[in-house]
Design a protein around this motif. Structure first.
Motif, PDB file in Angstrom:
ATOM      1  N   GLU A  21       0.854  -1.203   0.000  1.00 30.39           N
ATOM      2  CA  GLU A  21       0.000   0.000   0.000  1.00 30.39           C
ATOM      3  C   GLU A  21       0.883   1.244   0.000  1.00 30.39           C
ATOM      4  O   GLU A  21       1.753   1.382   0.850  1.00 30.39           O
ATOM      5  N   GLU A  34      -6.866   0.044  -6.844  1.00 29.01           N
ATOM      6  CA  GLU A  34      -6.367  -1.289  -6.467  1.00 29.01           C
ATOM      7  C   GLU A  34      -5.817  -1.965  -7.712  1.00 29.01           C
ATOM      8  O   GLU A  34      -6.469  -1.981  -8.757  1.00 29.01           O
ATOM      9  N   HIS A  60      -4.709  -5.400  -9.438  1.00 25.93           N
ATOM     10  CA  HIS A  60      -4.747  -6.855  -9.413  1.00 25.93           C
ATOM     11  C   HIS A  60      -3.776  -7.365 -10.467  1.00 25.93           C
ATOM     12  O   HIS A  60      -3.673  -6.781 -11.552  1.00 25.93           O
ATOM     13  N   LEU A  74      -4.952  -9.504  -5.792  1.00 28.95           N
ATOM     14  CA  LEU A  74      -4.730  -8.099  -5.412  1.00 28.95           C
ATOM     15  C   LEU A  74      -3.276  -7.956  -4.956  1.00 28.95           C
ATOM     16  O   LEU A  74      -2.845  -8.669  -4.051  1.00 28.95           O
ATOM     17  N   SER A 104      -1.981  -1.148  -3.878  1.00 28.93           N
ATOM     18  CA  SER A 104      -2.914  -0.037  -4.092  1.00 28.93           C
ATOM     19  C   SER A 104      -2.183   1.284  -3.879  1.00 28.93           C
ATOM     20  O   SER A 104      -1.159   1.333  -3.180  1.00 28.93           O
TER      21      SER A 104
END
Ligand code: NAD
Length: 499
Positions: free
Chosen positions: A17, A35, A37, A44, A47
């Motif tokens: 993140e 996000e 993927h 995932l 992000s």
């Protein structure tokens, strides 16, 4: 067998993140997040923030302050060079983790990412030398009492906008050169693949780059890229991406007449003469559309083959394609991973359907859903009319249009029958043919008996609708400078206007 992700530095299930990176710190997102993927598996993986106009304005303000107080441009070239060299070393040391992040976000084969990170490091290394090599010019031919100088000064705060196909390599073609020249920078990476740009921000901080010199704002083209291109305090925008977006950048840049460097699309000819080493030409032609799943601006998507060897060439090509390992990008044996994202995947399949009505499908033409999310077979069309969409438009996928020619003049005419002019390849054993083609093909790069051969020393860039400006080599650093002329007159010897 896939690589051991723990050993490569990003465990399975780890979701990275990030925030924006402004003034040397990660700035948490104030609103929505994007996000990412994996396009291969759907997992995932990361992000980052959906940036806003306010985020861009904050980053630009930081870059302007950092430029104006001279914390970077005021250093000696040797001090700047040292920082760039430390980044090069770190890219070469930390290549495994960065390569894994690149593959998780792009879907490209890990063996390829494992080449691209040290390759990026090499560009940083070369740019470190360029920081010290940059210089202007002196004029001493006006008698004993006058001198003139052409100074090379950094252009100012720079905006860099990058695409998803080579996140680290494309950034390495721009950023170290901008920094070498003494500029400060705001980068907007692709919304699909922002991870390695943000990892690089941390590396730069650790390498001793002063806070505020390098800033990253993540998010979508509009508003983040658009605002950067329009911003009145940004003096140069360096953009790599599609020709359609490049046009918008030029329009946006008109606001303050900023300088623009554009690396855009291509519909590159790969021209094979009957006297070529056939094995080398087949190998080169495969690399030219399978490498990076065809998402390669220099991709040899138009294969122009001399008629008397065309059938033999196509059958040898198709035979070799059968041995290409397509699938799990985390397997070191994989040659071709997935397509980077769903819109691109759908665009390629649409072109393939159009091609089926325009030409003869020789091989491929299907999606491969059994391999993962976005896989497409290497696809070969022949009997392609010159005005077919698959002969004219950039597909940016593993698809080639094979077209025959008889004479060298015809080869030149077909090669130049495009609005683009980025790269080209010529395969021949004849020096006269090689020389003539090198001079006559309208492209920024002509490779002879090689393809995608880009040592950091040599300049690259396009002509026509493939853009303008040059990256890599000494020309890259010069792009980020402006010339200031200084004329020095001995006051005791000056000619008088009123005398
Ligand atoms: P793209 O033009 O869609 O996006 C490129 C970048 O521009 C992204 O960061 C995107 O968010 C941003 N952007 C989108 N709209 C914008 C706007 N209005 N203003 C400012 N920024 C905006 O391209 P892509 O799909 O990411 O990449 C594929 C294209 O890039 C292909 O056409 C390919 O040929 C080209 N490319 C060229 C080179 C080269 O060196 N010539 C290298 C790599 C890719």
């Amino acid at each position: 067998m896939g690589i051991d992700r723990n050993e490569w530095g990003v465990a399975k299930g780890c979701v990275r993140e990030y925030g924006h990176f402004i003034d040397g710190t990660e700035v948490p997102s104030s609103g929505e997040r994007i996000e990412r993927h994996s396009p291969a598996t759907g997992e995932l993986v990361a992000s980052w923030p959906t940036g806003t106009i306010a985020d861009v304005d904050r980053a630009v303000k930081t870059a302007v302050e950092a430029f104006e107080d001279g914390r970077w441009s005021g250093l000696t070239a040797s001090q700047r060079s040292e920082v760039l060299s430390r980044v090069a070393v770190q890219l070469k040391n930390d290549w495994k983790r960065l390569a894994l992040i690149e593959t998780l976000e792009t879907g490209k084969a890990i063996a390829q990412s494992a080449d691209e990170i040290p390759w990026s490091g090499d560009m940083w290394d070369f740019a470190a030398g360029q920081a010290r090599a940059l210089h202007g010019d002196a004029y001493s031919s006006f008698g004993d009492s006058k001198l003139a100088l052409a100074l090379r000064e950094p252009v100012g705060p720079v905006g860099i906008i990058t695409p998803w196909n080579y996140p680290m390599v494309v950034l390495a073609q721009k950023l170290p050169y901008a920094l070498a020249a003494g500029c400060t920078v705001v980068v907007k990476p692709s919304e699909f693949t922002s991870g390695t740009t943000l990892e690089l921000a941390r590396i730069l901080r650790e390498a001793g780059l002063p806070d505020g010199v390098f800033n990253v704002v993540t998010g979508y083209g509009n508003p983040v890229g658009q605002r950067l291109a329009e911003h009145p305090d940004i003096r140069l925008v360096s953009f790599t991406g599609s020709t359609a977006t490049g046009r918008k950048i030029v329009e946006a840049s008109a606001f303050n007449m900023k300088k623009v460097v554009l690396e855009l699309g291509g519909k590159n000819p790969n021209i094979i003469f009957a006297d070529a080493n056939l094995d080398a030409a087949v190998d080169g032609a495969i690399k030219a559309f399978v490498y990076n799943s065809g998402a390669e601006c220099c991709s040899g998507s138009r294969v122009i083959v001399q008629k008397n060897i065309a059938d033999k060439f196509i059958s040898r090509l198709c035979e070799k394609l059968d041995s290409i390992a397509i699938g799990d990008p985390l397997d070191l044996a994989t040659k071709m991973g997935s397509i980077n994202n769903q819109p691109q995947y759908e665009k390629i399949l649409k072109f393939i359907e159009a091609g089926k009505n325009e030409a003869t499908l020789v091989r491929g033409g299907r999606a491969l859903p059994d391999r993962g999310c976005f896989y497409i077979e290497p696809t070969v069309f022949k009997n392609v009319p010159l005005d077919a969409s698959i002969a004219k438009e950039e597909i940016f996928g593993p698809v080639i249009a094979v077209m025959p020619f008889e004479t060298i003049d015809e080869a030149i005419r077909i090669a130049n029958d495009t609005e683009y002019g980025l790269a080209s390849s010529v395969w021949t054993s004849d020096l006269a043919t090689a020389t003539r083609m090198a001079r006559k093909v309208n492209a920024g790069v002509v490779w002879v008996n090689t393809f995608l051969d880009l040592p950091s020393e040599i300049p690259v860039g396009g002509v026509r609708q493939s853009g303008y400006g040059r990256e890599n080599g000494r020309y890259a650093a010069e792009e980020y400078t402006v010339i200031k002329t200084v004329v020095l007159q001995d006051p005791t010897a000056a000619a008088r206007y009123l005398d």
